[in-house]
Write an enzyme that holds these catalytic residues in place. Structure first.
Site, short mmCIF file in Angstrom:
data_model
loop_
_atom_site.label_atom_id
_atom_site.label_comp_id
_atom_site.label_asym_id
_atom_site.label_seq_id
_atom_site.Cartn_x
_atom_site.Cartn_y
_atom_site.Cartn_z
CD GLU A 1 101.34 64.01 95.36
OE1 GLU A 1 101.55 63.37 96.40
OE2 GLU A 1 102.22 64.64 94.76
CB CYS B 1 96.53 60.47 101.79
SG CYS B 1 96.90 62.23 101.73
CD GLU C 1 95.17 54.45 101.47
OE1 GLU C 1 94.77 54.14 100.33
OE2 GLU C 1 95.60 55.58 101.75
CE LYS D 1 86.62 61.60 87.66
NZ LYS D 1 85.71 61.51 88.81
P1 NAD Z 1 90.12 56.77 93.68
O1 NAD Z 1 91.42 56.42 93.09
O2 NAD Z 1 89.05 55.77 93.67
O3 NAD Z 1 89.51 58.05 92.93
C1 NAD Z 1 90.19 59.28 92.86
C2 NAD Z 1 89.74 60.03 91.64
O4 NAD Z 1 90.18 59.34 90.49
C3 NAD Z 1 88.22 60.14 91.50
O5 NAD Z 1 87.90 61.37 90.92
C4 NAD Z 1 87.89 58.99 90.56
O6 NAD Z 1 86.71 59.16 89.83
C5 NAD Z 1 89.10 59.02 89.63
N1 NAD Z 1 89.43 57.76 88.99
C6 NAD Z 1 89.27 56.50 89.47
N2 NAD Z 1 89.69 55.60 88.56
C7 NAD Z 1 90.16 56.31 87.50
C8 NAD Z 1 90.71 55.94 86.25
N3 NAD Z 1 90.88 54.67 85.90
N4 NAD Z 1 91.07 56.94 85.40
C9 NAD Z 1 90.91 58.22 85.73
N5 NAD Z 1 90.36 58.62 86.90
C10 NAD Z 1 90.00 57.68 87.78
O7 NAD Z 1 90.43 57.31 95.14
P2 NAD Z 1 89.37 57.77 96.24
O8 NAD Z 1 88.75 56.54 96.80
O9 NAD Z 1 88.53 58.87 95.70
O10 NAD Z 1 90.33 58.44 97.32
C11 NAD Z 1 90.98 57.76 98.34
C12 NAD Z 1 92.42 57.48 97.96
O11 NAD Z 1 93.09 58.69 97.67
C13 NAD Z 1 93.20 56.85 99.09
O12 NAD Z 1 94.00 55.83 98.55
C14 NAD Z 1 94.06 57.98 99.60
O13 NAD Z 1 95.24 57.60 100.26
C15 NAD Z 1 94.34 58.72 98.35
N6 NAD Z 1 94.74 60.09 98.64
C16 NAD Z 1 96.04 60.46 98.44
C17 NAD Z 1 96.46 61.74 98.74
C18 NAD Z 1 97.88 62.18 98.53
O14 NAD Z 1 98.13 63.39 98.53
N7 NAD Z 1 98.83 61.28 98.34
C19 NAD Z 1 95.53 62.67 99.22
C20 NAD Z 1 94.21 62.25 99.41
C21 NAD Z 1 93.82 60.96 99.11
#
Ligand code: NAD
Length: 484
Positions: free
Chosen positions: A253, A287, A388, A178
């Site tokens: 991650e 990130c 963040e 997804k």
């Molecule tokens: P998010 O957590 O809102 O969403 C990420 C993904 O998870 C999306 O596909 C979303 O639909 C899904 N999701 C959200 N809630 C969920 C749930 N309860 N169950 C299953 N899936 C769920 O994050 P975002 O806003 O898309 O991305 C930004 C975040 O990602 C920032 O915190 C950033 O630091 C982090 N990030 C981390 C890394 C890393 O490698 N550590 C890399 C890129 C981004």
């Protein structure tokens, strides 16, 4: 290949594009213009269940496919991504708001590299054997887990989507994946590429939808045995709470609040150039961005003056033109960043550059743009320095000694990455060993070797991606002991 992006995107299940079973779609917005330009499936547990049923059918054959055949298919996917990089980059930019040059140079390039890397990697992957002198031999089989779930965020859409899918497929698993509902288009286009490359139907299934409806259905599905997730710490916590009691394998991650530590003796020009990138690349939505800049007190003012001058040169505007900074990914995120800037002022922070939304003329006048923003005068424990923001916003803090730098650097609950700028090798090594983070860059930033372990400590996650770590995650180790 001809790519047409239909108004209604569809799920990719068993090699076919099909709409959500509920018939419900959600708007997809181009953040540079604020316009709805497509709709995506609002999938739920029924769509996920359908995808799982086809993955189940494909599993035995894919798991038994010789490594050389998998190599050819995954390499072909990489080639097709490269051949279609212009179209994919344009799709990524329209979906995400990042400058077109960045989509080409980083996102799409890396998506192909991910497939190529794990295509080759799985050819060399091997398991251990342990000899018990004269008594027995143990050998370990590394077998595919079965059906795995891959859930990715919006900041590096195809880049991070493929960073999970490629090793999962390489290791012989079938995948339910997804992408973020905020940036679904390049994941949609990947389905067509996979079919063209000869990936058997049902091996990769791509479902679109929200985290709560579609993401959680993946996490909860009893036949999905492992979850590889990249995204926010908040969502990671929720996912862990569902998956852990089901004893699923988990790779998380999560977020970061990374320190960028600058000593006076560093290679100044290189540090300045790189710090501009580590602060504002991709509108600060990486990130790994160094959002807390820690500067040795003696050069604090010099750094500040020069950094402000350089950040002023970063043009913000239409991502299809030659601007350094594009749009923030969505209205929701745009509002969040502006609120964080407001909160920084309330906490006593001084905005020394930026702090405002930008309204470009022309087609982007309703888009979501924010100036590169630099804040000083805040201590390590305030919200601005501990939570963040994930936007073009950095803070400056001075330090006097290595110990103080370390204390400031380790002062958050996050622990993803850190950067150290110094020519003093023993200082660099001392800090590198004591920094609470999964990745430390010395005199560089975002220099990636895909073989190295990638991931965070503390609230930045659990587990490591990259190289053998990823192939180990996506396989189960089984030991076989034979007595002589
Ligand atoms: P998010 O957590 O809102 O969403 C990420 C993904 O998870 C999306 O596909 C979303 O639909 C899904 N999701 C959200 N809630 C969920 C749930 N309860 N169950 C299953 N899936 C769920 O994050 P975002 O806003 O898309 O991305 C930004 C975040 O990602 C920032 O915190 C950033 O630091 C982090 N990030 C981390 C890394 C890393 O490698 N550590 C890399 C890129 C981004």
């Amino acid at each position: 290949m001809q790519f047409t992006i239909p108004f209604h995107l569809e799920n990719f299940i068993a090699g076919k594009f099909i709409g959500p079973l509920s018939g419900r779609f959600m708007d997809n917005v181009n953040p540079a213009t604020g316009e709805v330009y497509s709709q995506i499936p609002d999938s739920n547990e029924k769509d996920v269940d359908l995808a799982v049923s086809f993955a189940q059918k494909a599993l035995e054959s894919w798991a038994a496919t010789p490594a050389e055949s998998r190599f050819k298919i995954l390499n072909k996917i990489a080639d097709l991504i490269d051949e279609n990089s212009e179209a994919l980059a344009l799709a990524e930019t329209n979906d995400n708001g990042k400058p077109l040059w960045l989509s080409k140079k980083v996102d799409i390039y890396r998506a192909a590299a991910n497939f190529r890397f794990f295509a080759g990697g799985q050819m060399h992957f091997s398991a251990d054997s342990h000899n018990m002198e004269g008594k027995a031999i143990n050998y370990t089989l590394r077998q595919p887990i079965g059906i795995v779930g891959c859930i990715s965020p919006w900041n590096l859409p195809l880049y991070l989507f493929t960073w999970k899918i490629a090793p999962a497929l390489a290791a012989g698993n079938c995948v339910i994946a997804k992408p973020s509902e905020v940036t679904p288009v390049t994941a949609f286009l990947l389905g067509k590429i996979c079919t063209e490359a000869g990936l058997p139907d049902g091996v990769l299934n791509i479902v679109h939808g929200t985290g709560p409806n579609c993401g959680e259905a993946i996490v909860k599905h009893p036949k999905i045995k492992a979850i590889s997730f990249t995204g926010s710490t908040r969502a990671g916590e929720r996912i862990a709470s569902i998956a852990a009691p089901m004893f699923k394998k988990l790779s998380l991650e999560l977020g970061g609040k990374n320190p960028n530590i600058i000593f006076a003796d560093c290679n100044w020009e290189k540090m300045m150039r790189t710090t501009l990138q580590s602060s504002f690349s991709n509108q600060g939505q990486i990130c790994l961005c160094g959002s807390r800049i820690l500067i040795e007190a003696g050069v604090y003012e010099k750094f500040k003056t020069e950094f402000i001058d350089r950040a002023k040169q970063l043009t913000v505007g239409d991502p299809l033109e030659n601007n350094k900074q594009g749009a923030i990914v969505s209205k929701v995120h745009f509002d969040k960043i502006l609120n964080c800037i407001e909160a920084a002022k309330q906490e006593g922070g001084k905005i020394v550059l930026g702090g405002n939304a930008v309204k470009p003329a022309g087609r982007c006048s309703n888009g979501y743009f924010i100036e590169p923003t630099i804040i000083e005068g805040l201590g390590p424990n305030c919200k601005t320095n501990t939570e963040e923001i994930f936007g073009p916003v950095v803070t400056l803090q001075p330090f006097h000694t290595l110990e103080e730098a370390l204390q400031l650097a380790n002062a958050t609950e996050y622990g993803l990455a850190a950067t150290v700028w110094t020519q003093d090798i023993s200082r660099a090594n001392t800090l590198a060993a004591k920094l609470e983070s999964g990745i430390v860059w010395v005199n560089c930033w975002l220099l990636r070797d895909l073989r190295t372990p990638f991931g965070g400590v503390k609230n930045s996650g659990v587990g490591r991606e990259g190289g053998w770590e990823a192939l180990k995650f996506f396989t189960e180790a089984k030991n076989i002991c034979i007595e002589y």
